[in-house]
Design a protein around this motif. Sequence first.
Motif, short mmCIF file in Angstrom:
data_model
loop_
_atom_site.label_atom_id
_atom_site.label_comp_id
_atom_site.label_asym_id
_atom_site.label_seq_id
_atom_site.Cartn_x
_atom_site.Cartn_y
_atom_site.Cartn_z
N LYS A 168 33.28 30.66 45.36
CA LYS A 168 34.73 30.83 45.28
C LYS A 168 35.17 32.23 45.69
O LYS A 168 36.16 32.38 46.42
N GLU A 169 34.44 33.24 45.26
CA GLU A 169 34.82 34.62 45.58
C GLU A 169 34.77 34.86 47.09
O GLU A 169 35.68 35.46 47.66
N PHE A 170 33.71 34.37 47.73
CA PHE A 170 33.59 34.54 49.18
C PHE A 170 34.73 33.82 49.90
O PHE A 170 35.31 34.36 50.86
N GLU B 210 37.74 33.02 48.75
CA GLU B 210 39.02 33.68 48.52
C GLU B 210 39.16 34.95 49.35
O GLU B 210 40.26 35.29 49.79
N GLU B 211 38.06 35.63 49.58
CA GLU B 211 38.11 36.90 50.32
C GLU B 211 38.09 36.70 51.83
O GLU B 211 38.63 37.55 52.56
N ASN B 212 37.51 35.59 52.30
CA ASN B 212 37.29 35.46 53.74
C ASN B 212 37.95 34.25 54.40
O ASN B 212 38.13 34.25 55.63
N ARG C 294 40.86 32.38 53.14
CA ARG C 294 42.23 32.04 52.77
C ARG C 294 43.22 32.64 53.79
O ARG C 294 44.03 33.50 53.48
N TYR D 222 39.21 26.82 34.28
CA TYR D 222 38.88 28.14 34.83
C TYR D 222 40.13 29.01 34.91
O TYR D 222 40.11 30.19 34.51
N LYS E 51 41.13 32.49 32.83
CA LYS E 51 41.58 33.71 33.49
C LYS E 51 42.93 34.16 32.94
O LYS E 51 43.17 35.35 32.75
N SER F 180 43.78 37.67 30.84
CA SER F 180 44.54 38.62 31.65
C SER F 180 45.74 39.13 30.87
O SER F 180 46.08 38.61 29.80
#
Length: 265
Positions: free
Chosen positions: A104-106, A108-110, A112, A202, A206, A210
């Motif tokens: 998911k992190e990858f 979202e960073e690359n 989207r 999830y 968060k 937050s």
Amino acid sequence: MSTIEIIVLALIQGLTEFLPISSSAHLILPSQLLGWNDQGLAFDVAVHVGTLLAVMIYFRHEVANMLFAWSNSIVRKEHSADSKLAWWILFATIPAGLFGLFGKEFIEENLRSAAVIALTTIVFGLLLGFVDIKGKQDKEINALGFKGAMMIGLAQALALIPGTSRSGITMTMGLALGLTRTAAARFSFLLSIPAIAMAGSYLTLKLVTSAEPVDWQAIALGSGLAFISAYTCIHYFLILVDKLGMMPFVIYRLALGGFLVWFIS
């Protein structure tokens, strides 16, 4: 968020969550065209709750039967078509969960970006059209088998890539495996229940951890509108898909993807 933003985005989320046209492709348009800000975690939780309630209430009889049969398969070792379907759905959800956990992190960073969404909207739209024409469409859900269910589950994992469409890719795989259009759609919708529940849990975690303020009025409005639009979408899609097939959605995806290409060029 203004009231207009809440209404528009909740309706978009509710409608596109279950149509094979990609919710991410549609949710990017208001921000790109109108300059709207990201809706935030609280709103994401709200629309996930709304769409989850919609699919669970619409398929309440199937869900109740599966839960009862699944419990019997554990406690009494009694197996039935409903218990098998419940196990298939649970195991088929694992690939998306693992892909989301580790990728998911990858993504979202690359991934989207409007360019990626335009590409996936077109490519997976063409694939949906191909299997809609070439698929045998002679099987019901019970004939899917564990292997077939897992293949659809693996396809669902690809839906984390923006523009793919969770319902679109799972229906595509279902048709490729020979399911009828209605059976492919119903299995896709049932498979969405744990997937949406996981995503919603999830996002809720968060939100809880937050410092983001919560506008409960916006959450209630967004959740209610997402529920109404999602429930209506499921109902009419199941009525129309066997008559119209997937081609109207394929054409729409190609038009949307072409517009996105033009917009970013």
